[in-house]
Design an enzyme around this catalytic site. Structure first.
Site, PDB file in Angstrom:
ATOM      1  N   GLU A  37       7.625  29.678  52.292  1.00 46.06           N
ATOM      2  CA  GLU A  37       8.246  28.820  53.305  1.00 46.06           C
ATOM      3  C   GLU A  37       9.291  27.966  52.598  1.00 46.06           C
ATOM      4  O   GLU A  37       9.211  27.773  51.373  1.00 46.06           O
ATOM      5  CB  GLU A  37       7.210  27.915  53.982  1.00 46.06           C
ATOM      6  N   LYS A 101      14.478  21.356  60.383  1.00 48.12           N
ATOM      7  CA  LYS A 101      13.125  21.919  60.334  1.00 48.12           C
ATOM      8  C   LYS A 101      12.985  22.944  61.454  1.00 48.12           C
ATOM      9  O   LYS A 101      13.304  22.647  62.612  1.00 48.12           O
ATOM     10  CB  LYS A 101      12.135  20.766  60.520  1.00 48.12           C
ATOM     11  N   VAL A 121       5.653  26.554  57.921  1.00 48.94           N
ATOM     12  CA  VAL A 121       4.669  27.624  57.755  1.00 48.94           C
ATOM     13  C   VAL A 121       4.767  28.584  58.943  1.00 48.94           C
ATOM     14  O   VAL A 121       4.780  29.807  58.776  1.00 48.94           O
ATOM     15  CB  VAL A 121       3.236  27.041  57.629  1.00 48.94           C
ATOM     16  N   ASP A 153      -0.789  15.582  69.062  1.00 47.57           N
ATOM     17  CA  ASP A 153       0.075  16.135  68.016  1.00 47.57           C
ATOM     18  C   ASP A 153      -0.705  17.172  67.197  1.00 47.57           C
ATOM     19  O   ASP A 153      -1.490  16.829  66.314  1.00 47.57           O
ATOM     20  CB  ASP A 153       0.603  15.005  67.111  1.00 47.57           C
ATOM     21  N   SER A 155      -0.056  20.706  65.110  1.00 48.53           N
ATOM     22  CA  SER A 155       1.028  21.523  64.547  1.00 48.53           C
ATOM     23  C   SER A 155       1.035  22.938  65.112  1.00 48.53           C
ATOM     24  O   SER A 155      -0.021  23.564  65.255  1.00 48.53           O
ATOM     25  CB  SER A 155       0.861  21.595  63.031  1.00 48.53           C
ATOM     26  N   ASP A 157       1.639  25.363  63.522  1.00 52.66           N
ATOM     27  CA  ASP A 157       1.092  26.245  62.473  1.00 52.66           C
ATOM     28  C   ASP A 157      -0.267  26.803  62.904  1.00 52.66           C
ATOM     29  O   ASP A 157      -0.604  27.955  62.600  1.00 52.66           O
ATOM     30  CB  ASP A 157       0.881  25.479  61.151  1.00 52.66           C
ATOM     31  N   LYS A 174      -2.359  19.356  55.262  1.00 57.97           N
ATOM     32  CA  LYS A 174      -1.742  18.234  54.543  1.00 57.97           C
ATOM     33  C   LYS A 174      -2.653  17.008  54.595  1.00 57.97           C
ATOM     34  O   LYS A 174      -3.450  16.860  55.519  1.00 57.97           O
ATOM     35  CB  LYS A 174      -0.404  17.900  55.194  1.00 57.97           C
TER      36      LYS A 174
HETATM   37  N1  PSU Z   1       7.193  19.127  54.065  1.00 56.96           N
HETATM   38  C1  PSU Z   1       7.961  18.162  54.617  1.00 56.96           C
HETATM   39  N2  PSU Z   1       8.046  18.110  55.951  1.00 56.96           N
HETATM   40  C2  PSU Z   1       7.419  18.995  56.759  1.00 56.96           C
HETATM   41  C3  PSU Z   1       6.608  20.011  56.138  1.00 56.96           C
HETATM   42  C4  PSU Z   1       6.544  20.029  54.812  1.00 56.96           C
HETATM   43  O1  PSU Z   1       8.539  17.341  53.919  1.00 56.96           O
HETATM   44  O2  PSU Z   1       7.583  18.893  57.969  1.00 56.96           O
HETATM   45  C5  PSU Z   1       5.890  20.997  56.948  1.00 56.96           C
HETATM   46  C6  PSU Z   1       5.386  22.362  56.619  1.00 56.96           C
HETATM   47  O3  PSU Z   1       6.455  23.257  56.637  1.00 56.96           O
HETATM   48  C7  PSU Z   1       4.417  22.599  57.784  1.00 56.96           C
HETATM   49  C8  PSU Z   1       4.968  21.710  58.837  1.00 56.96           C
HETATM   50  O4  PSU Z   1       4.426  23.923  58.218  1.00 56.96           O
HETATM   51  O5  PSU Z   1       5.495  20.604  58.146  1.00 56.96           O
HETATM   52  C9  PSU Z   1       4.053  21.160  59.859  1.00 56.96           C
HETATM   53  O6  PSU Z   1       4.740  20.206  60.607  1.00 56.96           O
HETATM   54  P1  PSU Z   1       4.324  19.877  62.091  1.00 56.96           P
HETATM   55  O7  PSU Z   1       3.118  19.014  61.994  1.00 56.96           O
HETATM   56  O8  PSU Z   1       5.506  19.189  62.674  1.00 56.96           O
HETATM   57  O9  PSU Z   1       4.037  21.183  62.697  1.00 56.96           O
HETATM   58 MN    MN Z   2       3.714  17.828  65.840  1.00 57.09          MN
END
Ligand code: PSU
Ligand code: MN
Length: 333
Positions: A37, A101, A121, A153, A155, A157, A174
């Site tokens: 990724e 993103k 991801v 919220d 993700s 993913d 994370k």
């Molecule tokens: N690193 C960052 N910001 C991010 C991510 C990593 O500095 O947003 C990531 C990863 O790529 C992961 C994603 O897949 O955030 C998940 O974000 P969200 O909760 O918005 O789905």
């Molecule tokens: Mn989100």
């Protein structure tokens, strides 16, 4: 049914997908490939673009050393790229690319445009699948955010893992994520979570969230077998291979939690929501830990890239052995 083989040749061409020559060659020569990724690999808040690009290069070099081919993903000028060159990686990491993103919902807005993007991801899983590749290396998964029961919220993913046949090698979710709700969600959605040499779910910079996993595997060949069985049986969807951060760089739970709580309060006071939450929280925690969380992030990313390379090699071997056995069974039946 889809082929179980990692090197399934993609016959239907995609008008928005570019697979690098090296990766194409690897696919046709049945060489193991690891997809990376770029949202985490090429974007580190607080570090300049050359440092970010060097993280990607470090991961790629180690993947090659193991005997697999790296395929870093990204969106460049509206095209999905599987196998970015080092120049493309530097460009994407630099401010001039104004990369955004990119998750599943964002792809249609970028395709065919002049925009550039980092793959989350989710997006890396989608690009891997479009290229017929099965092993993705990442830092940490997104998940159900803290207070996600109120904010909703969650993700994308996690949703992607329910439908896309890709294994994601990561250090669990994370640190900013709620591990308990995330594991519940994955269980409800039928996504296998394998603890690699661990009995508990890792949480990014923290090796142990305290939440026990139902499946632990200590050998990469066992993991490869699960992947092969799942997909050859037609059980769609992804698998999480949870690999704790290296002991030498992991951070203690209590220290992380204090900083995450502070970062969450700041985030609320700034009214930040949606896709921006993760980067904001990661960047604040990095500031508060004096850069320690980012150093650990880079270490675990590299650690996951290495395990993903071993897994890609083992998975291709397992598929080949299985196919051989099937063929000889067919001959004698
Ligand atoms: N690193 C960052 N910001 C991010 C991510 C990593 O500095 O947003 C990531 C990863 O790529 C992961 C994603 O897949 O955030 C998940 O974000 P969200 O909760 O918005 O789905
Ligand atoms: Mn989100």
């Amino acid at each position: 049914m889809k082929s179980t083989n990692q090197f399934e040749i993609v016959t239907v061409s995609n008008p928005f997908l570019d697979i690098s020559e090296e990766v194409q060659k690897a696919i046709s020569n049945s060489q193991p490939v690891v997809v990376l990724e770029s949202m985490n690999t090429l974007r580190h808040g607080g570090k300049n673009y050359l440092e970010c690009a060097s993280t990607a290069q470090l991961c790629e070099q180690s993947i090659r050393r193991f005997g697999a081919i790296p395929a870093t993903t990204g969106i460049i000028k509206g095209r999905m790229k599987v196998g970015l060159t080092s120049e493309e990686q530097e460009f994407l990491a630099s401010e001039k690319s104004q990369s955004r993103k990119v998750s599943r919902r964002d792809l249609p807005f970028l395709l065919g445009s002049q925009y550039n993007g980092f793959t989350t991801v989710t997006a890396a899983m989608i690009l891997a699948d479009l290229a017929g590749l099965r092993i993705v290396a990442a830092g940490g998964l997104g998940g159900v955010h803290r207070e996600g029961d109120k904010t909703f919220d969650i993700s994308p993913d996690l949703q992607e893992l329910t439908k896309t046949d890709v294994a994601v090698v990561c250090s669990g979710s994370k640190s900013i994520i709620d591990p308990e709700l995330t594991l519940e969600y994955l269980e409800t959605q039928g996504v296998p979570v394998i603890g690699y040499q661990t009995s508990t779910f890792p949480q990014f910079c923290v090796r142990d969230s305290g939440y026990v996993l139902d499946y632990r595997m200590d050998d990469v060949s066992e993991v490869a077998k699960v992947l092969q069985r799942k997909w050859s049986a037609g059980l769609r969807g992804g698998v999480v291979v949870a690999n704790p951060a290296p002991v030498s760089s992991a951070i203690e739970t209590g220290y992380m939690d204090i900083n995450i709580s502070k970062a969450l309060t700041k985030m609320k006071s700034h009214g930040i929501s949606g896709q921006a939450c993760t980067s904001y929280l990661l960047d604040r925690v990095n500031d508060m830990t004096g850069g320690q969380s980012l150093d650990t992030n880079v270490q675990l990313l590299h650690h996951n890239a290495c395990l993903a390379a071993e897994l890609a090699i083992s998975y291709s071997f397992t598929c080949r052995e299985f196919d051989k056995k099937e063929m000889s069974n067919a001959r004698f039946s």
